[in-house]
Scaffold this motif. Structure first.
Motif, PDB file in Angstrom:
ATOM      1  N   TYR A  82      23.090  37.147   7.016  1.00 40.85           N
ATOM      2  CA  TYR A  82      22.148  37.296   8.109  1.00 40.85           C
ATOM      3  C   TYR A  82      21.141  38.397   7.798  1.00 40.85           C
ATOM      4  CZ  TYR A  82      19.999  37.609  12.611  1.00 40.85           C
ATOM      5  OH  TYR A  82      19.065  37.588  13.597  1.00 40.85           O
ATOM      6  N   ARG A 121      13.986  36.236  11.934  1.00 47.35           N
ATOM      7  CA  ARG A 121      14.429  37.273  12.860  1.00 47.35           C
ATOM      8  C   ARG A 121      14.158  36.905  14.315  1.00 47.35           C
ATOM      9  NH1 ARG A 121      12.266  41.022   8.877  1.00 47.35           N
ATOM     10  NH2 ARG A 121      10.371  41.344  10.077  1.00 47.35           N
ATOM     11  N   TYR A 166      13.986  35.402  18.020  1.00 48.88           N
ATOM     12  CA  TYR A 166      15.030  35.002  18.953  1.00 48.88           C
ATOM     13  C   TYR A 166      15.163  33.482  19.023  1.00 48.88           C
ATOM     14  CZ  TYR A 166      17.763  34.869  23.289  1.00 48.88           C
ATOM     15  OH  TYR A 166      18.724  34.650  24.225  1.00 48.88           O
ATOM     16  N   THR A 209      14.719  31.363  16.719  1.00 51.07           N
ATOM     17  CA  THR A 209      15.449  30.854  15.558  1.00 51.07           C
ATOM     18  C   THR A 209      16.952  30.953  15.790  1.00 51.07           C
ATOM     19  OG1 THR A 209      13.663  31.682  14.184  1.00 51.07           O
ATOM     20  CG2 THR A 209      15.702  31.051  13.067  1.00 51.07           C
ATOM     21  N   ILE A 210      17.337  32.104  16.332  1.00 49.02           N
ATOM     22  CA  ILE A 210      18.764  32.289  16.613  1.00 49.02           C
ATOM     23  C   ILE A 210      19.252  31.209  17.575  1.00 49.02           C
ATOM     24  CG2 ILE A 210      20.454  33.831  17.642  1.00 49.02           C
ATOM     25  CD1 ILE A 210      18.797  36.174  16.704  1.00 49.02           C
TER      26      ILE A 210
END
Lengths: 321, 499
Positions: free
Chosen positions: A20, A31, A33, A35-36
């Protein structure tokens, strides 16, 4: 304490964290949000598949039908909602029961009919693929979207409040991980699953109803493929017929990376969770650092070989003792 | 009989904890059939393994064709003309006869295998053996007898000078044995040296010229077959000095109730019409040679293998036992001869193994009560004096004797009343052996009933209150310990074979 550091799942957890950090350092987009959230969407159903397939893997078998099975249940569930006006909750229940049924069939084929797990579940893999397509009449099947009232099930995995998305699926997944880790470590079901994988004959000669527990391992796997199909429906706007082949490999690969022995007898649910995370990190992260799809496949293959080699070395050491 | 072709002199071989061969000698001449006899574990197979390079000898010499030799593997032995025909046939069922005979050394024509030559050569071999087998037939389609002939053909195709038959007749029918003997006589005519390992006394008398007897890894003597009697050979096989005193009389009360009654049990070829009774607090010894059907009887009673017919009564009640699960429920525990495969789950802890047979008694609702589990396994670690640093030690790390104690603990935790000990001290060193014996005696005193299958004569005589003798799947005798002797047991253990 020393023991924990030596455990494969701990090392794999470090690998996941390292991956990560590396991806986040290289790619600014990674990085983000969103994408998460995107990554987590697909991770949920892979973790659910992984939890399930951990059981047959620990018995020394495998279940190849979970990928196409998951898509099949999602297709049939969506079909029932769209064409037969079933309430979503009923369709969800149906998906889970359908999965359980296919799991039981796999279990009977393996435990009673003595088919090699690889073959038995390869057959049910083909059957579920064809069956889902047939029932869906070869059309893509949409589940209700998050915007309509029927789409409430999306909230199980991703809750939107004021345009901010919260990954509620983490809670769902963690609940199942905790429950199944408990089942594996603290119930007869779990103990016998491990015993069957370690030494089936000695377990049978101890008076354990090996066949029943062997079936149960596959039934659990099917049940979780059913649960995963709900996560899949939530993450995939329209379920495409004829897909799903190959998805099982990400789940199985995750379990192996997480320390489940390919020879059976060893494995943990936490390990599988972490292993699936590593696979999903690679799948999501590699494109962000500019590696094209072919490279992803090659790297994932190499990671799996690495995990299996570690497993083989561990077994050889154990045998030498 | 011609000149000496093979001489093994003062062969010595030790394994950790066992002196397997203690200065053993064997002499084989050209054109003779030399029987190698001895009880199970006498060292016959070990001696042959030393000869063919599977084991390396510690001491002694092998003189073959006048030269001092040492083969390093079976291939090297083969190339030099020393070949074993094993009891278990090493054939690839899906290949043809010719393909099997020439496997690994196929005649070639360029890059291709020369099938024609292979088939011709096979035919020539069969002609030499005067047998009719089609070399193009699939191996798995042949009878066991024919398969063995192929194995012999393969052996002589190596241009062998010494051929060893390891219990060749065990799987054969009477007609096939006759054919085998015809071949062996032919090979003798052709001046080969033949070693013939068998338990069958009548065969020894018919086919062999000399007999070498081994006992407990030592050389006892060599006799000329036609000059000796069956009794002479038996006496040499069993005539050991017994250091441990045999049990003098049965410890079982005459009025002790019968806990297990087996009537007319049939299970395959190895269990034919076996009937016996086991009394409360009794140790019932099961004696016999290898392949007598004792383990098969135990497994059939325990439900591990299917049985064709027969009734089992426990405490006077007729019971149905179709799986180990049924047997365990009726209070039977089975301790396998092969602990690692059938007894323990080696990669798991002592605790997990101890409660494997009765986990249902250690539950707290749906969950395993790990505290209670630990408690009971530690209780039995103490009671059985199992040597281990802790109860969560993996079983694989324990010695053989201590692994056996874990298996015993498993059945004691289950509170089984009938315990079947199959070769309870196999692979266990002397000190641990005595401990197991004491333990078994104590269990019997506590009212447990024990069936003890053992191939060790001393063990049978020392432990049993009564002895059942089996031979080739049939019960051939039942002897009270007061009347038991090695000679009597051996006589009954070979009885079937003689008839």
């Amino acid at each position: 304490m020393k023991k924990i550091f030596k455990e494969q799942k701990f090392i794999v957890l470090l690998v996941a964290i390292a991956l990560y950090i590396i991806f986040a350092l290289i790619s600014k987009d990674f990085r983000k949000y969103t994408t998460i959230i995107l990554m987590l969407d697909t991770t949920y159903y892979f973790v659910l598949l992984g939890i399930g397939v951990t059981f047959p893997l620990i018995t020394g078998g495998v279940d190849l039908s979970i990928g196409t099975g998951m898509v099949c249940y999602a297709l049939v569930g969506g079909f029932l909602i769209r064409d037969h006006k079933w309430p979503v909750i009923a369709a969800m229940l149906f998906c889970v029961l359908f999965g359980l049924l296919v799991g039981c069939v796999n279990g009977v084929l393996v435990a009673i009919m003595d088919l090699p797990p690889f073959l038995a579940t390869l057959c049910t893999c083909m059957i579920t693929r064809g069956l889902g397509t047939r029932i869906a009449n070869q059309q893509a099947v949409p589940w209700p979207t998050a915007k309509v009232a029927e789409g409430w099930f999306h909230n199980l995995f991703k809750l939107s409040i004021n345009k901010v998305k919260y990954p509620t699926g983490i809670i769902v997944v963690i609940v199942f991980v905790v429950i199944m880790a408990f089942v594996l470590n603290h119930t007869r079901m779990g103990r016998y699953t491990i015993a069957i994988g370690s030494n089936k004959e000695a377990t049978r000669l101890s008076g354990v109803n090996v066949k029943a527990y062997h079936i149960a391992a596959y039934a659990i796997c099917g049940l979780f493929a059913g649960l995963a199909s709900i996560g899949y429906a939530a993450a995939t706007p329209t379920v495409q017929p004829g897909t799903g082949a190959g998805l099982e490999l990400d789940a199985i690969g995750g379990a192996i990376v997480g320390g489940v022995s390919a020879a059976g007898g060893v494995g943990s649910i936490e390990g599988t969770l972490i292993g699936v995370l590593v696979i999903q990190l690679l799948k999501t992260g590699l494109p962000f650092i500019g590696l094209e799809a072919n490279w992803q496949q090659i790297i994932m293959g190499l990671v799996l070989i690495g995990a299996v080699i570690i497993d083989v070395i561990k077994q050889r050491r154990a045998a030498a003792m | 009989m011609g000149d000496v072709i093979l001489e093994m002199k003062d062969i010595d071989k030790s394994f950790p904890g066992v002196h397997a061969l203690d200065h053993v000698s064997l002499e084989v001449r050209k054109g003779e059939v030399h029987a190698l006899m001895g009880e199970n574990g006498a060292g016959k197979s070990t001696l042959m393994k030393v000869l063919t390079g599977i084991y390396t000898k510690d001491d002694g010499e092998i003189i073959y064709e006048g030269k001092n030799v040492e083969f390093h593997n079976t291939r090297e032995a083969q190339d030099n003309g020393v070949v074993i025909v094993h009891q278990e046939l090493n054939m690839v069922g899906d290949l043809t006869v010719a393909q099997n005979i020439f496997i690994g050394r196929e005649p070639r024509k360029g890059f291709m295998i020369d099938d024609k030559k292979m088939i011709e050569d096979s035919k020539a071999l069969f002609e030499r053996l005067k047998i009719h087998i089609d070399p193009t037939e699939k191996m798995s389609d042949l009878t066991v007898g024919k398969q063995q002939m192929c194995e012999i053909a393969k052996a002589i195709s190596h241009n062998c000078k010494v051929i060893i038959f390891d219990e060749p007749s065990a799987a054969l029918t009477e007609k096939e044995i006759e054919d085998l003997f015809t071949i062996i006589r032919d090979l003798r005519e052709q001046q080969l040296g033949i070693v013939y390992i068998s338990h069958r006394m009548d065969e020894i008398k018919v086919i062999t010229d000399r007999v070498t007897v081994m006992r407990d890894g030592t050389y006892v003597g060599t006799l000329i077959t036609k000059d000796c009697t069956k009794e002479d050979i038996i006496n040499m096989m069993v005539g050991r000095v017994i250091y441990e005193k045999p049990k003098e009389k049965s410890m079982v009360a005459p009025d002790a109730p019968v806990v297990l009654k087996v009537e007319h049990l049939n299970a395959g070829k190895m269990v034919q019409d076996v009937s016996f009774e086991l009394k409360k607090g009794e140790i019932l010894g099961f004696s016999g040679l290898m392949g007598a059907g004792r383990t098969e009887t135990a497994r059939a009673i325990f439900g591990a293998d299917p049985k064709q017919s027969g009734d089992i009564y426990i405490n006077g009640q007729k019971v149905e036992i179709n799986s180990p699960e049924d047997a365990v429920r009726h209070g039977i525990g089975y301790l396998s001869e092969d602990r690692r495969r059938y007894g323990v789950v080696v990669q798991k802890t002592i605790i997990e193994n101890s409660t494997l047979a009765c986990l249902e008694d250690y539950m707290n609702g749906l969950f395993i009560d790990k505290g209670k589990e630990k408690e009971v396994s530690e209780k039995y670690i103490k009671e059985l004096a199992t040597k281990t640093p802790s109860s969560d030690q993996l079983v694989v790390n324990l010695s053989g004797g201590n692994q056996q104690k874990v298996v015993i603990a498993k059945w004691l935790v289950k509170n089984s009343d009938i315990l079947i000990f199959d070769e309870p001290t196999r692979g266990i060193d002397v000190g641990a052996k005595n401990e197991i014996y004491k333990l078994m005696n104590r269990l019997a005193e506590q009212g447990k009933s024990i069936i003890m299958i053992s191939s060790e004569m001393t063990e049978i005589l020392r432990m049993s209150d009564r002895i059942v003798v089996m031979c080739e799947g049939k019960k051939t005798g039942e002897i009270a310990i007061e009347e038991a002797s090695q000679e009597l047991i051996m006589d009954k253990a070979t009885r079937n074979i003689q008839d």
